[in-house]
Each structure stands twice: as C-alpha cells, then as structure tokens.
Design a protein around this motif. Structure first.
Motif, short mmCIF file in Angstrom:
data_model
loop_
_atom_site.label_atom_id
_atom_site.label_comp_id
_atom_site.label_asym_id
_atom_site.label_seq_id
_atom_site.Cartn_x
_atom_site.Cartn_y
_atom_site.Cartn_z
N ILE A 5 0.86 -1.19 0.00
CA ILE A 5 0.00 0.00 0.00
C ILE A 5 0.89 1.24 0.00
O ILE A 5 1.75 1.39 0.87
CB ILE A 5 -0.94 0.01 1.23
CG1 ILE A 5 -1.86 -1.21 1.19
CG2 ILE A 5 -1.76 1.29 1.27
CD1 ILE A 5 -2.81 -1.31 2.37
N HIS A 6 0.66 2.11 -0.97
CA HIS A 6 1.48 3.32 -1.10
C HIS A 6 0.59 4.55 -0.89
O HIS A 6 -0.28 4.84 -1.71
CB HIS A 6 2.10 3.34 -2.51
CG HIS A 6 2.91 4.58 -2.81
ND1 HIS A 6 4.16 4.80 -2.28
CD2 HIS A 6 2.65 5.66 -3.58
CE1 HIS A 6 4.64 5.96 -2.72
NE2 HIS A 6 3.74 6.51 -3.50
N LEU A 7 0.79 5.22 0.24
CA LEU A 7 -0.01 6.42 0.54
C LEU A 7 0.89 7.65 0.58
O LEU A 7 0.75 8.52 1.43
CB LEU A 7 -0.74 6.25 1.88
CG LEU A 7 -1.68 5.05 2.00
CD1 LEU A 7 -2.29 4.98 3.39
CD2 LEU A 7 -2.78 5.10 0.96
N ASP A 8 1.83 7.68 -0.35
CA ASP A 8 2.82 8.75 -0.35
C ASP A 8 3.01 9.30 -1.76
O ASP A 8 4.12 9.44 -2.26
CB ASP A 8 4.15 8.19 0.18
CG ASP A 8 5.06 9.29 0.71
OD1 ASP A 8 4.59 10.42 0.91
OD2 ASP A 8 6.26 9.00 0.91
N PHE A 9 1.88 9.64 -2.40
CA PHE A 9 1.93 10.09 -3.80
C PHE A 9 2.61 11.45 -3.96
O PHE A 9 3.01 11.80 -5.06
CB PHE A 9 0.51 10.11 -4.40
CG PHE A 9 0.07 8.76 -4.93
CD1 PHE A 9 -0.18 7.71 -4.07
CD2 PHE A 9 -0.07 8.56 -6.29
CE1 PHE A 9 -0.58 6.46 -4.56
CE2 PHE A 9 -0.47 7.32 -6.80
CZ PHE A 9 -0.72 6.27 -5.93
N ASN A 10 2.70 12.24 -2.87
CA ASN A 10 3.41 13.52 -3.01
C ASN A 10 4.91 13.32 -3.07
O ASN A 10 5.65 14.21 -3.48
CB ASN A 10 3.07 14.47 -1.85
CG ASN A 10 1.68 15.04 -1.97
OD1 ASN A 10 0.91 14.62 -2.83
ND2 ASN A 10 1.33 15.98 -1.11
N SER A 11 5.33 12.15 -2.61
CA SER A 11 6.74 11.85 -2.65
C SER A 11 7.10 11.38 -4.07
O SER A 11 7.95 11.96 -4.74
CB SER A 11 7.03 10.79 -1.61
OG SER A 11 8.34 10.42 -1.66
N THR A 12 6.44 10.33 -4.49
CA THR A 12 6.57 9.90 -5.89
C THR A 12 5.39 8.98 -6.20
O THR A 12 4.69 8.54 -5.29
CB THR A 12 7.92 9.21 -6.16
OG1 THR A 12 8.13 9.13 -7.57
CG2 THR A 12 8.00 7.83 -5.56
N THR A 13 5.19 8.71 -7.48
CA THR A 13 4.01 7.92 -7.88
C THR A 13 4.44 6.75 -8.75
O THR A 13 5.45 6.85 -9.45
CB THR A 13 3.03 8.79 -8.70
OG1 THR A 13 3.72 9.25 -9.87
CG2 THR A 13 2.52 9.98 -7.91
N PRO A 14 3.64 5.68 -8.74
CA PRO A 14 3.93 4.61 -9.70
C PRO A 14 3.65 5.12 -11.12
O PRO A 14 2.76 5.95 -11.30
CB PRO A 14 2.92 3.51 -9.32
CG PRO A 14 2.15 4.00 -8.15
CD PRO A 14 2.44 5.44 -7.94
N VAL A 15 4.39 4.61 -12.08
CA VAL A 15 4.16 5.05 -13.46
C VAL A 15 2.90 4.38 -14.00
O VAL A 15 2.70 3.17 -13.82
CB VAL A 15 5.37 4.69 -14.36
CG1 VAL A 15 5.16 5.18 -15.79
CG2 VAL A 15 6.65 5.27 -13.80
N ASP A 16 2.05 5.15 -14.63
CA ASP A 16 0.84 4.62 -15.27
C ASP A 16 1.27 3.65 -16.38
O ASP A 16 2.17 3.98 -17.17
CB ASP A 16 0.04 5.81 -15.85
CG ASP A 16 -1.33 5.39 -16.35
OD1 ASP A 16 -1.41 4.50 -17.21
OD2 ASP A 16 -2.32 5.97 -15.86
N LEU A 17 0.64 2.48 -16.44
CA LEU A 17 1.07 1.48 -17.43
C LEU A 17 0.94 1.98 -18.86
O LEU A 17 1.73 1.62 -19.73
CB LEU A 17 0.27 0.19 -17.24
CG LEU A 17 0.63 -0.62 -15.99
CD1 LEU A 17 -0.21 -1.89 -15.90
CD2 LEU A 17 2.13 -0.95 -15.94
#
Ligand code: PLP
Length: 378
Positions: A5-17
């Motif tokens: 679970i990643h709740l840190d989108f301001n840090s960085t985000t997964p790349v959209d496929l």
C-alpha cells in the motif's frame, strides 16, 4: 500476491502502465543509435518531442514554445534562480520567497546568498498561508524575483497565486512558482494566473522519473534566462542523443492523461481522503495541519497529538506515509514547514502526511484505519 500500500503520492508515484507502454518503443538503445544517424528516425523523434511539448503546454495553459524540458523540478528551480539572479544583476539582488518552500528552492536561495543575494523569507500563518500585506511590504527597488510554491508538498496548502501575481507585477518583479505538487492534480492556467516561470515534474503524476519541464512565459515579461538560451538551442538544433526521448514521450502522455482524467481522479481521491479524515478525526487529539479550505484534495497532514513519533513510525511506515521530520547528515529535525506554521517540535514529530493517488482504494484506507485503531488507539 498482496500489493504494497502506497499512501505517499506527493513523494513519488507509480508510473501509469499506459505511459510505460508509450515509452517502450523509444527506450530501446537501438532506436537512439540508429536515430542519431538516420534522418527518418531523427524527424520522427522531433515529431514526438514536439507532441510532448504540446501536451505539457496544454496541461498548464501555455504556448508550446514556452516549454523547456529539464531532468527534474530541482534542475528547473536551480536554472530559474541562478539565471534570473545573473540576468537581472544590473537591477538588484533581492529575492522574496516563503519559509515553507521545498528544500530545492531554499537550497538554491542559500547558494545565491553565498553569491551576494539578499533573500526575504515570508512567514506563514497557522494554516500555512502567506500574508499578502507582508508580501507587499517586502518589495524594494532591488527585488528581481518572487518565488512562491503553488501547493505545499507536506500539507497540500495552496497559496493565493492570482493575488500574489498581481502584487508581484505591480512591484515590477518576476513570479516563479514551483508547481511540482499542483501540476496534474488541479486545473490551472499560467496565463490566467499571471505566472512568469513555473516548473513541473513527471514523477508526481504517474509519469516517469528524471524528466520535468520549465515554463518560461514570454507574453507579459522580458524574461530571458541565460542558460535557457543554451538549452533552447540544444533543442532546436535537435540532436537525438541529447534528449531523453522516451522520458519526454512519457511526460507528455502523463500530462495528457492527468488533464483528461483530472476530474475523475479528483472525485475518486477526494472521496478516499474524506473517508480517511472522517475516521481519523474520531480518535481523540487528532487534527489536520494546514488550511482545510485551500488545500490539494489528495493531501492530509495529521497531527497525532501526544503520540510518540517512533510509535507512529513503527505502525505506519508499511503504508509508505511521510513523517513530520526530515533528516540531514547530523540529526533528525522537525519539519521546517510545520515549524513555520507555529507548531511545537513535539507536535511536528507527531505528524504524519498521507498523500493519496488514483491507484488507492477504500479497502486500503480501511486497512490503515484498522491498523491505527488496533496499534495506536487500542
Ligand atoms: N518541489 C516540490 C514542491 C517537491 O515536492 C519536489 C519533490 O519532492 C521537488 C520540488 C523536487 O522534484 P524533483 O524530484 O523533480 O527534483
């Protein structure tokens, strides 16, 4: 397999496929080797670069020719700060910025101080907002640049940029905004906001890392960045090996997707955050740090008053959240953003930033809440 679970989108985000897929044909080294020697591939690359430039421009409401690709927001920030300082040295050496800016801006200011710059740091109130009267009173004849971030990375607080730009221009200064957190999340138009210089970065809205863009407005200002001339000529004398084609393609598509899906993302993420905050505020002593009115819809900076940072860290680190501290080589320090808002060291250390994104779900929010209930408020 259970996904992290990643709740840190301001840090960085997964790349959209979809972004990854679009980048793939340009990620092959063969493409670049061949491309540098064949006219056909070179013109194809030029075409995709210009398409990406248009996609970035469209996201922020600029003209295509006002966009320069950079490797990151940090690079764009340093480019702006250094070149405006040198370009306008004949007019003055005074720069205004805000105490709660990202370290990239504050460090660039520190470097300029060593070169002779005078920097004024605006205060913020308990909500994280600047005082427009204080801004107005800081200008001198020597003020060449005002740097105010669009949205704060820790609290999500949005500064009143339209009003800020009016004041800056009335005082004959240039406005630079670090829009790293706002771009791709909220709809804005640089022309309408009267922003002269602005930076974005791909990895904050599901684009690739290592690519960003700088907007240099030409409509209302005579801003000509020194190094910009070099960069622009590099782009116009296009040489394939000097540009990261796949990253540029990825940034372009990420901008297009963010723009097209902004309202869907907004409503999905707003609902997640509303649920998170609704449930969190049931626990006693919790409060939201920063303005709840002028804030990004994905960010929730919560003070778990009275709880020890080590306890919060142990329970919450697996959810990839950020904590109200930053470490340098010497020591762990309370967040400069929360401290500038008047919080005590203790409360800053007891604060946690949740920053949500389009891939999060209500089930994940529930899991976090249950974990807090069982481990912190049992
Ligand atoms: N500015 C803000 C507000 C940020 O949040 C960040 C990244 O955390 C940066 C600048 C730096 O961005 P980049 O990683 O593209 O250099």
């Amino acid at each position: 397999m259970k996904l992290h679970i990643h709740l840190d989108f301001n840090s960085t985000t997964p790349v959209d496929l979809r972004v990854l897929e679009a980048m793939l044909p340009y990620s092959n080294p063969q493409f670049e080797i061949e491309g540098s020697s064949t006219h056909l591939l070179e013109s194809k690359s030029l075409e995709v670069v210009e398409k990406a430039r248009h996609q970035v421009a469209s996201l922020i409401g600029s003209r295509d020719e006002e966009i320069i690709f950079t490797s990151s927001a940090t690079e764009a920030i340093n480019l702006v700060m250094n070149s405006v300082y040198e370009r306008y040295a004949y007019r003055g050496n005074h720069i205004i910025t805000v105490k709660t800016e990202h370290k990239a801006v504050l460090e660039a200011c520190n470097n300029l101080i060593r070169k002779g710059a005078e920097i004024s740091y605006l205060n913020v109130n308990a909500e994280g907002l600047i005082d427009l009267n204080e801004l107005q009173n800081l200008f001198t004849e020597k003020t060449i640049l005002t740097a105010v971030m669009f949205a704060n990375n820790e609290t999500g607080v949005l500064q009143p940029l339209k009003k800020i730009s009016e004041i800056v221009h009335a005082n004959n200064s240039i406005l630079f905004s670090d829009a790293t957190q706002a771009a791709g999340k909220i709809d804005f138009d640089v022309a309408e906001f009267g922003i002269d210089l602005l930076c974005v970065t791909g990895h904050k809205f599901c684009g690739p890392k290592g690519i960003g863009a700088l907007y240099v407005g030409r409509k209302n200002t005579d801003v000509v960045l020194r190094e910009h001339i070099n960069i622009a000529s590099k782009e116009t004398n296009f040489r394939l090996h000097t540009l990261k084609i796949s990253e540029i393609v990825g940034l372009g598509l990420a901008c297009q997707l963010a723009q097209k899906e902004m309202w869907d993302n907004n409503s999905h993420i707003s609902a997640l955050r509303a649920n998170l905050e609704h449930q969190l505020l049931d626990f006693s002593g919790l409060r939201i740090n920063g303005s709840t009115k002028n804030r990004l819809y994905n960010t929730s900076n919560i003070c778990f008053h009275g709880k020890k940072s080590v306890e919060l860290f142990n329970v919450l680190r697996k959810f990839g959240v950020s904590f109200g501290s930053s470490s340098n080589s010497l020591a762990v320090q309370p967040s400069h953003v929360l401290k500038s808002m008047g919080m005590s060291d203790e409360d800053a250390f007891s604060s946690v930033r949740f920053s949500l994104g389009k891939f999060n779900t209500q089930e994940q929010i529930l899991e976090v809440i249950n974990s807090i209930r069982q481990n912190i408020y049992a």
